[in-house]
Design a protein around this motif. Structure first.
Motif, mmCIF file in Angstrom:
data_model
loop_
_atom_site.group_PDB
_atom_site.id
_atom_site.type_symbol
_atom_site.label_atom_id
_atom_site.label_comp_id
_atom_site.label_asym_id
_atom_site.label_seq_id
_atom_site.Cartn_x
_atom_site.Cartn_y
_atom_site.Cartn_z
ATOM 1 N N PHE A 284 0.808 -1.216 0.000
ATOM 2 C CA PHE A 284 0.000 0.000 0.000
ATOM 3 C C PHE A 284 0.844 1.270 0.000
ATOM 4 N N HIS A 285 2.129 1.123 0.260
ATOM 5 C CA HIS A 285 3.030 2.257 0.069
ATOM 6 C C HIS A 285 3.178 2.577 -1.421
ATOM 7 N N HIS A 286 3.164 1.539 -2.251
ATOM 8 C CA HIS A 286 3.383 1.725 -3.683
ATOM 9 C C HIS A 286 2.088 1.780 -4.489
ATOM 10 N N PHE A 287 1.046 1.093 -4.021
ATOM 11 C CA PHE A 287 -0.203 1.018 -4.786
ATOM 12 C C PHE A 287 -1.382 1.218 -3.849
ATOM 13 N N GLU A 288 -2.302 2.046 -4.263
ATOM 14 C CA GLU A 288 -3.444 2.316 -3.389
ATOM 15 C C GLU A 288 -4.474 1.193 -3.430
ATOM 16 N N SER A 289 -4.386 0.305 -4.422
ATOM 17 C CA SER A 289 -5.363 -0.769 -4.553
ATOM 18 C C SER A 289 -4.827 -1.859 -5.465
ATOM 19 N N LYS A 290 -5.521 -2.969 -5.489
ATOM 20 C CA LYS A 290 -5.199 -4.049 -6.428
ATOM 21 C C LYS A 290 -5.343 -3.555 -7.864
ATOM 22 N N GLU A 291 -6.339 -2.737 -8.130
ATOM 23 C CA GLU A 291 -6.540 -2.180 -9.471
ATOM 24 C C GLU A 291 -5.337 -1.342 -9.901
ATOM 25 N N ALA A 292 -4.821 -0.522 -8.987
ATOM 26 C CA ALA A 292 -3.669 0.314 -9.316
ATOM 27 C C ALA A 292 -2.459 -0.551 -9.668
ATOM 28 N N LEU A 293 -2.273 -1.647 -8.931
ATOM 29 C CA LEU A 293 -1.190 -2.572 -9.268
ATOM 30 C C LEU A 293 -1.433 -3.197 -10.637
ATOM 31 N N ALA A 294 -2.664 -3.582 -10.925
ATOM 32 C CA ALA A 294 -2.975 -4.213 -12.208
ATOM 33 C C ALA A 294 -2.623 -3.295 -13.369
ATOM 34 N N ILE A 295 -2.927 -2.017 -13.231
ATOM 35 C CA ILE A 295 -2.634 -1.056 -14.296
ATOM 36 C C ILE A 295 -1.124 -0.887 -14.454
ATOM 37 N N ALA A 296 -0.423 -0.768 -13.347
ATOM 38 C CA ALA A 296 1.041 -0.654 -13.409
ATOM 39 C C ALA A 296 1.663 -1.918 -13.968
ATOM 40 N N ALA A 297 1.094 -3.071 -13.618
ATOM 41 C CA ALA A 297 1.633 -4.338 -14.120
ATOM 42 C C ALA A 297 1.398 -4.481 -15.616
ATOM 43 N N ALA A 298 0.288 -3.934 -16.131
ATOM 44 C CA ALA A 298 0.060 -3.948 -17.579
ATOM 45 C C ALA A 298 1.130 -3.122 -18.284
ATOM 46 N N GLU A 299 1.465 -1.976 -17.724
ATOM 47 C CA GLU A 299 2.540 -1.153 -18.298
ATOM 48 C C GLU A 299 3.876 -1.884 -18.184
ATOM 49 N N GLY A 300 4.100 -2.553 -17.059
ATOM 50 C CA GLY A 300 5.332 -3.309 -16.883
ATOM 51 C C GLY A 300 5.433 -4.484 -17.837
#
Length: 233
Positions: free
Chosen positions: A78-94
Motif C-alpha cells: 500500500f506504500h506503492h499502490f493504493e489498490s489491487k486495481e492500481a497494481l494491475a494497471i502498473a503491471a500492464a505497463e510493466g
C-alpha cells in the motif's frame, strides 16, 4: 527495436505485449516467472502480479497472495499502490516493457529482409510455447478477459499494451509489403493485429487442454498464412 540491422524501413521504439519471459536487455538468463527478481518492492510486486494472475486469473488473485509471492509486506504494497486495481494497471505497463527484448535481441531481428524478420518473429513466438501454460500465456490477455466489462481502467491499460505489440510488429510488416507486395490490399497494422489475435487465441486453446501442443498448431497455421499472403506458400 533491432541491433546492427540494415535500415530497411523506419523502426519504432518497441513497446510490445503478449510476451513470455525473454532475456533482459543486457542478455543472459530469462527471468523466472515464478520468482520475484531482485530490486525494489514495487518491481517485485509487479513481477509477482504477472506470475500469479497468469496462473490464477485476476479475480482469484488476492493482495495477500501477491505480497507473499513478492516477499514484501502488505504495508509495502500500500506504500506503492493504493489498490489491487492500481497494481494491475502498473503491471500492464510493466508487461509492455518486459516484452521489449523480443524485438531487440533474437538473431532474426538482424535479418536484412523484413519478411524474414516477420517469419523469424513467428518462429520465435512458437519456440516460447513450451512448459506450463502459465509460463507462456499473456498477462494482459488473461486480465482483460475478466475485467473488460467491469473495469474500464484495467481494460484500457490492457488495450494499450496489446496495441503496443501490434505497433512494434507493424514496421516490419509494412516494409515486407513494400518489398514483396501482397494482392489482398490489407494494411500492415491489420496483419499485426491478426498475429496478436492468433497468439491470444492460441493461449486460450492451450488453457482448455493444459497443453501447449494446440497453441503450437495454431501458430504453425499462422506462419502458413503469412507465407501464402506474401506468395511463398
Amino acid at each position: 527495436m533491432t541491433t546492427n540491422q540494415p535500415p530497411a524501413a523506419p523502426r519504432r521504439t518497441p513497446r510490445p505485449a503478449a510476451a513470455r519471459d525473454v532475456p533482459p536487455a543486457g542478455g543472459g538468463i530469462p527471468v523466472d516467472a515464478g520468482r520475484a527478481p531482485r530490486g525494489s518492492a514495487r518491481d517485485k510486486l509487479i513481477a509477482a502480479a504477472h506470475a500469479t494472475v497468469r496462473r490464477k486469473g485476476y479475480a482469484a488473485t488476492t493482495v495477500d497472495e501477491i505480497c507473499a509471492a513478492a516477499g514484501v509486506t502488505k504495508g509495502a504494497f500500500f506504500h506503492h499502490f493504493e489498490s489491487k486495481e492500481a497494481l494491475a494497471i502498473a503491471a500492464a505497463e510493466g508487461w509492455t516493457e518486459r516484452a521489449r527484448p523480443m524485438f531487440e535481441l533474437p538473431p532474426h531481428t538482424r535479418l536484412v529482409d523484413p519478411l524474414d524478420r516477420l517469419l523469424g518473429h513467428i518462429d520465435f513466438r512458437f519456440s516460447m510455447l513450451d512448459g506450463p501454460v502459465e509460463d507462456f500465456t499473456c498477462f494482459v490477455g488473461t486480465m482483460v478477459q475478466e475485467a473488460y466489462g467491469t473495469n474500464p481502467a484495467i481494460r484500457a491499460a490492457c488495450e494499450a499494451s496489446i496495441n503496443a505489440y501490434c505497433e512494434a510488429l507493424a514496421p516490419d510488416i509494412e516494409a515486407a509489403i513494400a518489398r514483396h507486395g501482397i494482392s489482398q490490399g490489407v494494411s500492415a497494422m491489420s496483419i499485426a493485429r491478426h498475429v496478436q489475435a492468433v497468439l491470444q487465441g492460441a493461449f486460450i486453446m492451450a488453457k482448455t487442454t493444459d497443453d501447449p501442443a494446440i497453441a503450437r498448431d495454431s501458430v504453425t497455421h499462422l506462419k502458413r498464412y503469412i507465407l501464402m499472403l506474401f506468395g511463398r506458400g
